[in-house]
Motif scaffolding. Sequence first.
Motif, PDB file in Angstrom:
ATOM      1  N   GLU A  39       0.832  -1.204   0.000  1.00  0.00           N
ATOM      2  CA  GLU A  39       0.000   0.000   0.000  1.00  0.00           C
ATOM      3  C   GLU A  39       0.867   1.254   0.000  1.00  0.00           C
ATOM      4  O   GLU A  39       1.979   1.267   0.531  1.00  0.00           O
ATOM      5  CB  GLU A  39      -0.897   0.014   1.243  1.00  0.00           C
ATOM      6  N   SER A  40       0.368   2.346  -0.584  1.00  0.00           N
ATOM      7  CA  SER A  40       1.094   3.613  -0.572  1.00  0.00           C
ATOM      8  C   SER A  40       0.923   4.290   0.778  1.00  0.00           C
ATOM      9  O   SER A  40      -0.206   4.572   1.199  1.00  0.00           O
ATOM     10  CB  SER A  40       0.588   4.542  -1.673  1.00  0.00           C
ATOM     11  N   ASP A  43      -1.288   7.506   1.300  1.00  0.00           N
ATOM     12  CA  ASP A  43      -2.747   7.473   1.454  1.00  0.00           C
ATOM     13  C   ASP A  43      -3.175   7.435   2.915  1.00  0.00           C
ATOM     14  O   ASP A  43      -4.370   7.546   3.208  1.00  0.00           O
ATOM     15  CB  ASP A  43      -3.318   6.243   0.728  1.00  0.00           C
ATOM     16  N   GLU A 114      -2.783   6.068  11.119  1.00  0.00           N
ATOM     17  CA  GLU A 114      -3.468   6.172   9.835  1.00  0.00           C
ATOM     18  C   GLU A 114      -4.564   7.228   9.926  1.00  0.00           C
ATOM     19  O   GLU A 114      -5.728   6.928  10.203  1.00  0.00           O
ATOM     20  CB  GLU A 114      -4.018   4.805   9.438  1.00  0.00           C
ATOM     21  N   PRO A 116      -5.043  10.306   7.430  1.00  0.00           N
ATOM     22  CA  PRO A 116      -4.714  11.221   6.332  1.00  0.00           C
ATOM     23  C   PRO A 116      -5.447  12.550   6.459  1.00  0.00           C
ATOM     24  O   PRO A 116      -6.580  12.609   6.938  1.00  0.00           O
ATOM     25  CB  PRO A 116      -5.168  10.446   5.088  1.00  0.00           C
ATOM     26  N   ALA A 120      -2.024  14.457   2.666  1.00  0.00           N
ATOM     27  CA  ALA A 120      -2.459  13.349   1.807  1.00  0.00           C
ATOM     28  C   ALA A 120      -3.332  13.853   0.663  1.00  0.00           C
ATOM     29  O   ALA A 120      -3.290  13.327  -0.457  1.00  0.00           O
ATOM     30  CB  ALA A 120      -3.211  12.317   2.639  1.00  0.00           C
ATOM     31  N   TRP A 123      -0.907  15.246  -2.083  1.00  0.00           N
ATOM     32  CA  TRP A 123       0.175  14.426  -2.622  1.00  0.00           C
ATOM     33  C   TRP A 123      -0.152  13.920  -4.017  1.00  0.00           C
ATOM     34  O   TRP A 123      -1.235  13.413  -4.279  1.00  0.00           O
ATOM     35  CB  TRP A 123       0.452  13.238  -1.700  1.00  0.00           C
TER      36      TRP A 123
END
Length: 492
Positions: A39-40, A43, A114, A116, A120, A123
């Motif tokens: 996963e990126s 994000d 987590e 964002p 985010a 980006w």
Amino acid sequence: ISPMSSKRHYILLLVAAMFAYAAISSYFSIKSIGEVKVESPADFAPDVFTSWTIDYSDSTNVKMVFEGKDDLGMTLKVVHNTRVDAQVLPGFEFREWRGGLLIGDSKSLESWVEMPGEMALRWRSEEGVNARLYKTPKGYILEKAKGDLVVWEEELRIPKFILDRGGYEFTEDESDLAIKYDAVVEALDGKFMASDLGDRFTWVFVGAGSTEVLENHKVSNQSEQSSELRGLLGVIRNHRTSSDMDILFNEDDSVVEAWGEDGELVWSREVEAAPIGEAFEVDIYANGKFQTAFATSKGVYLIDVKGNNVSGYPYKMRSGVTGFSVVDYDRNKKYRFLVATADGNITNLKGEGKRTSGWNFAKLSGGVYVKHLYHLRVGSKDYIYAGCSDSSVKLLKRAGGIRANTEVKVDSRYSPAFRLSSNISKSSVLFIDDTNTLREFTMGETREVGMSGLVKADRVEVLDVNSDGKKEVVVYYDGKRTIWNSRNEKLD
């Protein structure tokens, strides 16, 4: 079949079965690893990390670095690797995360949640293109290694990224290429053109000689990429190729590098600390072969075009270096290396790291040391300007003694500039005070004159911008450059 043959046959079957099992296991293990989706992290990363950088230099392990500060101002840094077997240095912790690996200290990994947010949202990445997104007091800036920028700010201005490429004031340009853009900024190696998209400005770089904007224009010159992302220390001639080299400091790797005009790395030198001030071109043997001189807090370096140390260098100092300059008083290649140190001394070197005889600088006391060193030629006299950490100024002779007294006080945080007159008393020093206001004082009566109090600044230079033989004052502030003539009038 004999019992012995039967036993041998059984053993061979057993070994074959073991190899087959190992091969099948290996196949499915490799297959399952290859199918793991990474996963990126962009994000999911939270806004506490205000600088995001992606690095594609290793295609087998793409790295993304997240940096920021916590509520107490402590530095946070987390590195995401796409390979779970990436090296973890001693003293750091790691966490497997969504197919990749997060590495950092315990405090930084605790801050990785987590959640964002604004970062985010802004980006944008392209496969194989290095990029950096960071938050500034005025907004957000996304830089891409191919030369494009996206700027989320309320007004159109020239980012520092462009100024570092030689960009200057907005220009009038009626060509078909530029007419559809809201601003055009000329740079040394091309043009930057900006479009207002409502909530952001996008800048596109077009290299010199281009006749159209290419959608996927990439910078082929590695030196151009380096200039964007790393500190330019100076430009030095390469006598072997009859061309110039950009001398750059790569802060990430703590390396000073020389890049040729063709985009090739000429030499690279690892240093233990960031360079102090600029790099100087010298021809130490007066034979038309040039070397690069620079200093760090540890000592003085002199490097030839092949990347080798000149004999006698690096010259290590017992006390930390605080200021450095190279002087050629009579332009006869009899160079003097002036090195100020934290103990209040100035050392004068020549040739292959030899101390200059007759130098008699009186060492400063009380914890005061010299930060800025300049050679000023006023009329027929030489002065060495020594700007001290307590804002006092010494005007020295070539031999290090006091040549003239001045009561002027110059804030030592920024490098000063000078407007020279018929004598040192009438000459003035321009500097930036603690409110980021440009000040100008004469060095004789310390009168406030000229540009003093007219503009805000974070850098100032005095140079002949338009090659008319008269020097202008060039002021930089908040990413914008303005030019002022000798009558202190702003030029268009």
